[in-house]
Design a protein around this motif. Structure first.
Motif, PDB file in Angstrom:
ATOM      1  N   VAL A  26       0.836  -1.213   0.000  1.00 37.22           N
ATOM      2  CA  VAL A  26       0.000   0.000   0.000  1.00 37.22           C
ATOM      3  C   VAL A  26       0.867   1.258   0.000  1.00 37.22           C
ATOM      4  O   VAL A  26       0.596   2.221  -0.730  1.00 37.22           O
ATOM      5  CB  VAL A  26      -0.945   0.008   1.235  1.00 37.22           C
ATOM      6  CG1 VAL A  26      -1.682   1.339   1.340  1.00 37.22           C
ATOM      7  CG2 VAL A  26      -1.933  -1.143   1.152  1.00 37.22           C
ATOM      8  N   HIS A  27       1.931   1.223   0.800  1.00 40.99           N
ATOM      9  CA  HIS A  27       2.769   2.421   0.955  1.00 40.99           C
ATOM     10  C   HIS A  27       3.460   2.787  -0.364  1.00 40.99           C
ATOM     11  O   HIS A  27       3.450   3.946  -0.782  1.00 40.99           O
ATOM     12  CB  HIS A  27       3.792   2.162   2.068  1.00 40.99           C
ATOM     13  CG  HIS A  27       4.410   3.411   2.628  1.00 40.99           C
ATOM     14  ND1 HIS A  27       5.194   3.416   3.738  1.00 40.99           N
ATOM     15  CD2 HIS A  27       4.346   4.703   2.212  1.00 40.99           C
ATOM     16  CE1 HIS A  27       5.591   4.664   3.979  1.00 40.99           C
ATOM     17  NE2 HIS A  27       5.091   5.454   3.058  1.00 40.99           N
ATOM     18  N   HIS A  28       4.036   1.787  -1.006  1.00 40.34           N
ATOM     19  CA  HIS A  28       4.724   2.038  -2.274  1.00 40.34           C
ATOM     20  C   HIS A  28       3.740   2.103  -3.446  1.00 40.34           C
ATOM     21  O   HIS A  28       3.773   3.030  -4.259  1.00 40.34           O
ATOM     22  CB  HIS A  28       5.768   0.933  -2.516  1.00 40.34           C
ATOM     23  CG  HIS A  28       6.465   1.043  -3.838  1.00 40.34           C
ATOM     24  ND1 HIS A  28       6.130   0.257  -4.917  1.00 40.34           N
ATOM     25  CD2 HIS A  28       7.479   1.847  -4.251  1.00 40.34           C
ATOM     26  CE1 HIS A  28       6.907   0.575  -5.943  1.00 40.34           C
ATOM     27  NE2 HIS A  28       7.731   1.521  -5.566  1.00 40.34           N
ATOM     28  N   ASN A  78      10.922  12.153  -1.084  1.00 36.82           N
ATOM     29  CA  ASN A  78      11.154  11.607   0.265  1.00 36.82           C
ATOM     30  C   ASN A  78      10.923  10.093   0.298  1.00 36.82           C
ATOM     31  O   ASN A  78      11.699   9.355   0.916  1.00 36.82           O
ATOM     32  CB  ASN A  78      10.221  12.276   1.281  1.00 36.82           C
ATOM     33  CG  ASN A  78      10.577  13.727   1.547  1.00 36.82           C
ATOM     34  OD1 ASN A  78      11.642  14.201   1.140  1.00 36.82           O
ATOM     35  ND2 ASN A  78       9.681  14.445   2.214  1.00 36.82           N
ATOM     36  N   HIS A  79       9.877   9.615  -0.363  1.00 37.93           N
ATOM     37  CA  HIS A  79       9.601   8.176  -0.355  1.00 37.93           C
ATOM     38  C   HIS A  79      10.684   7.395  -1.098  1.00 37.93           C
ATOM     39  O   HIS A  79      11.144   6.358  -0.620  1.00 37.93           O
ATOM     40  CB  HIS A  79       8.220   7.875  -0.947  1.00 37.93           C
ATOM     41  CG  HIS A  79       7.110   8.116   0.035  1.00 37.93           C
ATOM     42  ND1 HIS A  79       6.489   9.323   0.154  1.00 37.93           N
ATOM     43  CD2 HIS A  79       6.549   7.298   0.963  1.00 37.93           C
ATOM     44  CE1 HIS A  79       5.576   9.248   1.117  1.00 37.93           C
ATOM     45  NE2 HIS A  79       5.589   8.030   1.630  1.00 37.93           N
ATOM     46  N   GLY A  80      11.105   7.906  -2.266  1.00 34.65           N
ATOM     47  CA  GLY A  80      12.163   7.219  -3.007  1.00 34.65           C
ATOM     48  C   GLY A  80      13.418   7.080  -2.154  1.00 34.65           C
ATOM     49  O   GLY A  80      14.091   6.036  -2.160  1.00 34.65           O
ATOM     50  N   GLU A 164       1.209   8.060   9.410  1.00 33.00           N
ATOM     51  CA  GLU A 164       0.607   6.840   9.968  1.00 33.00           C
ATOM     52  C   GLU A 164       0.577   5.692   8.952  1.00 33.00           C
ATOM     53  O   GLU A 164       0.661   4.528   9.332  1.00 33.00           O
ATOM     54  CB  GLU A 164      -0.798   7.139  10.511  1.00 33.00           C
ATOM     55  CG  GLU A 164      -0.722   7.953  11.805  1.00 33.00           C
ATOM     56  CD  GLU A 164      -2.072   8.181  12.456  1.00 33.00           C
ATOM     57  OE1 GLU A 164      -3.109   7.905  11.814  1.00 33.00           O
ATOM     58  OE2 GLU A 164      -2.080   8.640  13.615  1.00 33.00           O
ATOM     59  N   HIS A 165       0.479   6.031   7.658  1.00 36.93           N
ATOM     60  CA  HIS A 165       0.442   4.942   6.664  1.00 36.93           C
ATOM     61  C   HIS A 165       1.731   4.108   6.680  1.00 36.93           C
ATOM     62  O   HIS A 165       1.759   3.003   6.166  1.00 36.93           O
ATOM     63  CB  HIS A 165       0.113   5.474   5.247  1.00 36.93           C
ATOM     64  CG  HIS A 165       1.141   6.396   4.656  1.00 36.93           C
ATOM     65  ND1 HIS A 165       0.832   7.613   4.083  1.00 36.93           N
ATOM     66  CD2 HIS A 165       2.482   6.277   4.525  1.00 36.93           C
ATOM     67  CE1 HIS A 165       1.929   8.189   3.642  1.00 36.93           C
ATOM     68  NE2 HIS A 165       2.945   7.398   3.890  1.00 36.93           N
ATOM     69  N   ALA A 166       2.800   4.667   7.267  1.00 38.40           N
ATOM     70  CA  ALA A 166       4.076   3.944   7.303  1.00 38.40           C
ATOM     71  C   ALA A 166       4.076   2.829   8.348  1.00 38.40           C
ATOM     72  O   ALA A 166       4.840   1.874   8.228  1.00 38.40           O
ATOM     73  CB  ALA A 166       5.224   4.920   7.583  1.00 38.40           C
TER      74      ALA A 166
HETATM   75 FE    FE Z   1       4.753   7.517   3.342  1.00 40.59          FE
END
Ligand code: FE
Length: 210
Positions: A26-28, A78-80, A164-166
Motif C-alpha cells: 500500500v505504501h509504495h 522523500n519516499h524514493g 501513519e500509513h508507514a
Molecule cells: Fe509515506
C-alpha cells in the motif's frame, strides 16, 4: 519523460517481520505512486515537464502558488529516498565516519539512536525524521508533512517516514516501536555512511573550486 515511480529495492515481503508486505504494497503501490502520479499531472505541459524531481522540489519550495506540486514532488522524493535507507534485516551501525560524527555529536551510538527516536516520537502529526549534514555538521531533525531538507540545502543521510500509513498496519499507534524496529532492524547503515562520504567529497570539491 515523466517522473517514474522507482521500484522497491527489495521484494515487498523482504522487510518482514519489521515492515509487512501489506504495508509495503500500500505504501509504495498506492501512497508513493499517488504522489508520483499527481506530480506528473501537475507538471504536464508546463516548464517543469522535463525537470528532475529534485529540481521540481527546489523550484516550487516556498512558493505559495505551487503548494500542491511541491507537496506531491517532495513526497515523491522523500519516499524514493526512504526505501533506499532500508534493507532486509537492516545492518549493524552506525558505521565508519558516520559513527565518529554520531559519537561526537550525541556522546555515543546509543545516544545518537535515542536522539533520532526521540525526535521521531516528539514530532506532532505527519512528517519525517532525518539525519542531515550541512557544512560538515551532522544533525537530527524532523519536518512536517511533505517538507524535505533538500529544499533548504541540507543533505539527507537517513529518513524515517512518520506518516501513519508507514506504521499503522504493523504497529498501530506505537510510533516508538516502529522507529526502534526501523533503527535496529531495517536501516542500511552502509548506505547512510556512503551518503556521508559522498557529501564530504562534494563539499571538498566545492571548497577547492571556490
Ligand atoms: Fe509515506
Amino acid at each position: 519523460m515523466p517522473i517514474a515511480l522507482p521500484d522497491l529495492p527489495y521484494a515487498p515481503d523482504a522487510l518482514e517481520p519489521h515492515m509487512s508486505r501489506a504495508t509495503l504494497l500500500v505504501h509504495h503501490g498506492k501512497h508513493h505512486k499517488g504522489y508520483v502520479d499527481k506530480t506528473n499531472e501537475l507538471i504536464a505541459s508546463t516548464a517543469l515537464e522535463k525537470k528532475s524531481l529534485e529540481d521540481i522540489v527546489h523550484e516550487t519550495a516556498g512558493d505559495p502558488s505551487r503548494v500542491e506540486l511541491f507537496n506531491s514532488a517532495a513526497q515523491a522524493w522523500n519516499h524514493g529516498f526512504f526505501w533506499t535507507c532500508m534493507k532486509p534485516g537492516g545492518s549493524k551501525g552506525p558505521v565508519g565516519e558516520l559513527a565518529e560524527k554520531a559519537v561526537d555529536a550525541y556522546g555515543s551510538l546509543e545516544g545518537f539512536k535515542k536522539a533520532f527516536a526521540g525526535a521521531a516520537v516528539a514530532h506532532f502529526g505527519s512528517g519525517w525524521a532525518w539525519v542531515v549534514i550541512k557544512n560538515g555538521k551532522l544533525s537530527i531533525k524532523s519536518t512536517p508533512n511533505a517538507e524535505t531538507p533538500i529544499a533548504s540545502g541540507e543533505r539527507p543521510l537517513l529518513t524515517c517516514d512518520l506518516w501513519e500509513h508507514a506504521y499503522y498496519l504493523d504497529y498501530q499507534y506505537r510510533r516508538l516501536k516502529f522507529v526502534d524496529a526501523f533503527l535496529n532492524s531495517l536501516v542500511n547503515w552502509e548506505f547512510v555512511a556512503e551518503r556521508l562520504a559522498a557529501a564530504e567529497v562534494e563539499a571538498k570539491a566545492a571548497r577547492s573550486a571556490a
